[in-house]
Design a protein around this motif. Structure first.
Motif, PDB file in Angstrom:
ATOM      1  N   UNK A 420       0.881  -1.167  -0.224  1.00 49.78           N
ATOM      2  CA  UNK A 420      -0.065   0.016  -0.072  1.00 49.78           C
ATOM      3  C   UNK A 420       0.910   1.225  -0.081  1.00 49.78           C
ATOM      4  N   UNK A 421       1.783   1.234   0.766  1.00 50.46           N
ATOM      5  CA  UNK A 421       2.559   2.443   1.037  1.00 50.46           C
ATOM      6  C   UNK A 421       3.828   2.731   0.160  1.00 50.46           C
ATOM      7  N   UNK A 422       4.652   1.580  -0.224  1.00 47.44           N
ATOM      8  CA  UNK A 422       5.914   1.492  -0.977  1.00 47.44           C
ATOM      9  C   UNK A 422       5.742   0.281  -2.250  1.00 47.44           C
ATOM     10  N   UNK A 423       4.756   0.310  -3.026  1.00 50.82           N
ATOM     11  CA  UNK A 423       4.697  -0.678  -4.012  1.00 50.82           C
ATOM     12  C   UNK A 423       5.797  -1.148  -4.563  1.00 50.82           C
ATOM     13  N   UNK A 424       6.647  -0.083  -5.228  1.00 49.20           N
ATOM     14  CA  UNK A 424       7.942  -0.406  -5.987  1.00 49.20           C
ATOM     15  C   UNK A 424       8.695  -1.297  -5.101  1.00 49.20           C
ATOM     16  N   UNK A 425       9.081  -0.964  -3.929  1.00 48.70           N
ATOM     17  CA  UNK A 425       9.861  -1.801  -3.000  1.00 48.70           C
ATOM     18  C   UNK A 425       9.421  -3.078  -2.730  1.00 48.70           C
ATOM     19  N   UNK A 426       7.983  -3.140  -2.459  1.00 48.99           N
ATOM     20  CA  UNK A 426       7.389  -4.373  -1.893  1.00 48.99           C
ATOM     21  C   UNK A 426       6.994  -5.087  -3.135  1.00 48.99           C
ATOM     22  N   UNK A 427       6.891  -4.745  -4.439  1.00 49.19           N
ATOM     23  CA  UNK A 427       6.819  -5.674  -5.499  1.00 49.19           C
ATOM     24  C   UNK A 427       8.057  -6.143  -5.695  1.00 49.19           C
ATOM     25  N   UNK A 428       9.079  -5.547  -5.495  1.00 48.92           N
ATOM     26  CA  UNK A 428      10.654  -6.148  -5.646  1.00 48.92           C
ATOM     27  C   UNK A 428      10.911  -7.170  -4.976  1.00 48.92           C
ATOM     28  N   UNK A 429      10.482  -6.787  -3.444  1.00 45.51           N
ATOM     29  CA  UNK A 429      10.468  -7.976  -2.710  1.00 45.51           C
ATOM     30  C   UNK A 429       9.763  -9.169  -2.962  1.00 45.51           C
ATOM     31  N   UNK A 430       8.615  -9.207  -3.373  1.00 43.41           N
ATOM     32  CA  UNK A 430       7.446 -10.343  -3.806  1.00 43.41           C
ATOM     33  C   UNK A 430       8.183 -10.967  -4.711  1.00 43.41           C
ATOM     34  N   UNK A 431       8.744 -10.288  -6.075  1.00 43.96           N
ATOM     35  CA  UNK A 431       9.170 -10.734  -7.244  1.00 43.96           C
ATOM     36  C   UNK A 431      10.480 -11.911  -6.640  1.00 43.96           C
ATOM     37  N   UNK A 432      11.330 -10.963  -5.825  1.00 42.89           N
ATOM     38  CA  UNK A 432      12.482 -11.672  -5.200  1.00 42.89           C
ATOM     39  C   UNK A 432      12.312 -12.958  -4.527  1.00 42.89           C
ATOM     40  N   UNK A 433      11.161 -12.989  -3.698  1.00 44.78           N
ATOM     41  CA  UNK A 433      10.913 -14.033  -2.830  1.00 44.78           C
ATOM     42  C   UNK A 433      10.306 -15.343  -3.635  1.00 44.78           C
ATOM     43  N   UNK A 434      10.095 -14.942  -4.711  1.00 49.93           N
ATOM     44  CA  UNK A 434       9.460 -16.140  -5.750  1.00 49.93           C
ATOM     45  C   UNK A 434      10.550 -16.420  -6.561  1.00 49.93           C
ATOM     46  N   UNK A 435      11.329 -15.514  -7.334  1.00 51.96           N
ATOM     47  CA  UNK A 435      12.487 -16.099  -8.348  1.00 51.96           C
ATOM     48  C   UNK A 435      13.425 -16.625  -7.464  1.00 51.96           C
ATOM     49  N   UNK A 436      13.897 -16.253  -6.332  1.00 48.07           N
ATOM     50  CA  UNK A 436      14.927 -16.913  -5.390  1.00 48.07           C
ATOM     51  C   UNK A 436      14.950 -18.302  -5.260  1.00 48.07           C
ATOM     52  N   UNK A 437      13.746 -18.903  -4.898  1.00 46.88           N
ATOM     53  CA  UNK A 437      13.664 -20.233  -4.614  1.00 46.88           C
ATOM     54  C   UNK A 437      13.674 -20.950  -6.082  1.00 46.88           C
ATOM     55  N   UNK A 438      13.075 -20.236  -7.121  1.00 44.26           N
ATOM     56  CA  UNK A 438      12.964 -20.673  -8.490  1.00 44.26           C
ATOM     57  C   UNK A 438      14.237 -21.014  -8.942  1.00 44.26           C
TER      58      UNK A 438
END
Length: 455
Positions: A420-438
């Protein structure tokens, strides 16, 4: 930036600092012994042609808590609320529960035991009901506070959501109507209103950071449940009327004694927070900031000087880049004649932001490297070889937990709140959390696929 002096030009400072912050617009107002001076710069929405003015309503965020505290003080003066009574005295949903012993004063001063994370859970708990506030507070009553009441100070929106329900129960009015009838209208705040479930109309549109820029964030319908904690809309000029009342030393919509009580530490457990206001003994000021998706605000009082200042910005700060802190603090310092030398380089904040934003790209590059190095991966054997093949998967799972759980909790909530507050930073975290294990799984697949084919 050099230390400020009382005569510094606020408008010149804003002209310099607004582009650096990246915010589309800003409005401010200054109170000095009842005299009001105000100004504004920029647009209500990035790229638009509607200028921000001192009469443009902004969502003021947690400055709203001071209005809720003021409402409670009015009810206390009317004999309807006792600040040292348990909340169960006024709200049936708390009766028979440990949280029912939390006093009104503890709610006002953030010493109830509710945590920051608990208070921020409202962002994941919205309804469209006209009883949205009461329904949410009924759920809050079922929570077990994180700490014993009065044990420690921790800022929590839950405290003021509960206080809003107390106001409704003891006044017989909904929260929005009470504040309108007993604060906004008496003070002549004609460009202000309270979230009541409807769309807000013409306001300064909030903006959120998006990879070096800002994106408009349309609020849609307003939230009744969070109105007592952060849901009041007000213009800079209107807030100047409000601040003037708080520092005039007179009995008016509440007594001068109640105003003074609000602006001093509430208890030993709350040495730097009064009743709806933070206290800065060194600067001899009281203040409250506001942070909601798309908007940041700051209101400051200097009661001994009968001065006050409010700064409203229609953008959230980025992390290290495009921050509004220097804009808000610089205007405030100049208005009150306080020393202020800027926020510095924000080096580590910038490094943190860049590391997280670049992490998904690093993982993608590592996938390419794993494919190019597949022959070497397929030769790994023995304990050391198995460790080097499988440990990255464990490390990436742990990293995903850090990104999705630990870091959001450091910011005071969930990954949804951070989005909600930091969408760019947070989306980068979400993508990294998915791509790292992949990446780790891909690396293992490359290593073992070749072995099985050879067999």
């Amino acid at each position: 930036m050099q230390a400020t002096a009382p005569g510094s030009s606020i408008d010149a400072f804003i002209k310099q600092e607004l582009p650096a912050s990246g915010a589309p617009g800003v409005a401010y107002a200054i109170v000095d012994n009842g005299e009001i001076r105000s100004g504004a710069r920029g647009q209500t929405i990035a790229g638009g042609d509607q200028a921000v003015t001192p009469d443009t309503p902004f969502l003021i965020g947690s400055i709203s808590k001071s209005f809720t505290a003021l409402s409670i003080m009015q009810l206390a003066e009317a004999g309807k609320v006792d600040l040292d009574a348990g909340v169960a005295t006024y709200l049936d949903v708390f009766r028979g529960r440990p949280s029912g012993a939390i006093t009104v004063r503890q709610l006002l001063s953030h010493t109830s035991g509710y945590s920051t994370v608990q208070g921020n859970s409202m962002h994941d708990d919205e309804t469209s009901s006209e009883r949205e506030l009461a329904e949410h507070v009924a759920r809050v009553a079922e929570w077990e506070p994180a700490y014993l009441p009065g044990e420690r100070w921790e800022y929590s929106n839950a405290n003021y959501q509960v206080l809003g329900a107390v106001i409704e129960a003891m006044s017989g009015q909904d929260y929005a109507s009470y504040v309108q009838d007993n604060i906004l209208t008496p003070l002549g705040m004609s460009n202000s209103f309270v979230s009541d479930g409807r769309e807000p109309g013409k306001i300064a549109v909030g903006h959120r950071p998006w990879f070096g820029g800002n994106r408009a964030y349309e609020t849609g319908r307003t939230e009744r449940a969070n109105a007592p904690a952060g849901g009041i809309f007000a213009s800079a000029n209107d807030l100047a009327l409000y601040l003037a009342m708080m520092v005039n030393g007179k009995d008016d919509i509440i007594s001068a004694a109640s105003k003074s009580a609000m602006l001093r530490p509430a208890s030993e457990a709350s040495p730097f927070y009064g009743l709806g206001w933070f206290i800065d003994d060194e600067a001899r000021t009281a203040y409250h900031s506001g942070l909601v998706p798309g908007t940041e605000t700051l209101a400051t009082l200097a009661p001994a000087q009968h001065k006050g200042v409010v700064v409203l910005v229609n953008s959230n700060s980025g992390i290290g880049f495009g921050e509004n802190l220097q804009l808000r603090n610089g205007v405030t310092a100049r208005a009150l004649g306080l020393e202020y030398s800027g926020e510095g380089s924000r080096f580590w904040q910038k490094v943190t932001y860049l590391m997280v934003v670049l992490l998904p790209g690093f993982y993608l590059a590592s996938m390419i490297w794993a494919w190019l190095s597949r022959k070497k991966l397929r030769t790994k054997s023995g304990a050391a070889g198995m460790f080097s093949l499988w440990f990255p998967l464990l490390a990436m799972i742990v990293m995903a937990g850090v990104l999705m759980i630990l870091i959001p909790r450091i910011f005071g909530g969930s990954i949804g709140l951070l989005l909600l507050f930091q969408p760019d930073f947070a989306w980068a975290m979400v993508v990294a959390a998915v791509i790292g294990p992949l990446w780790a799984i891909f690396r293992l697949s490359v290593a073992y696929w070749g072995r099985f084919n050879s067999a």
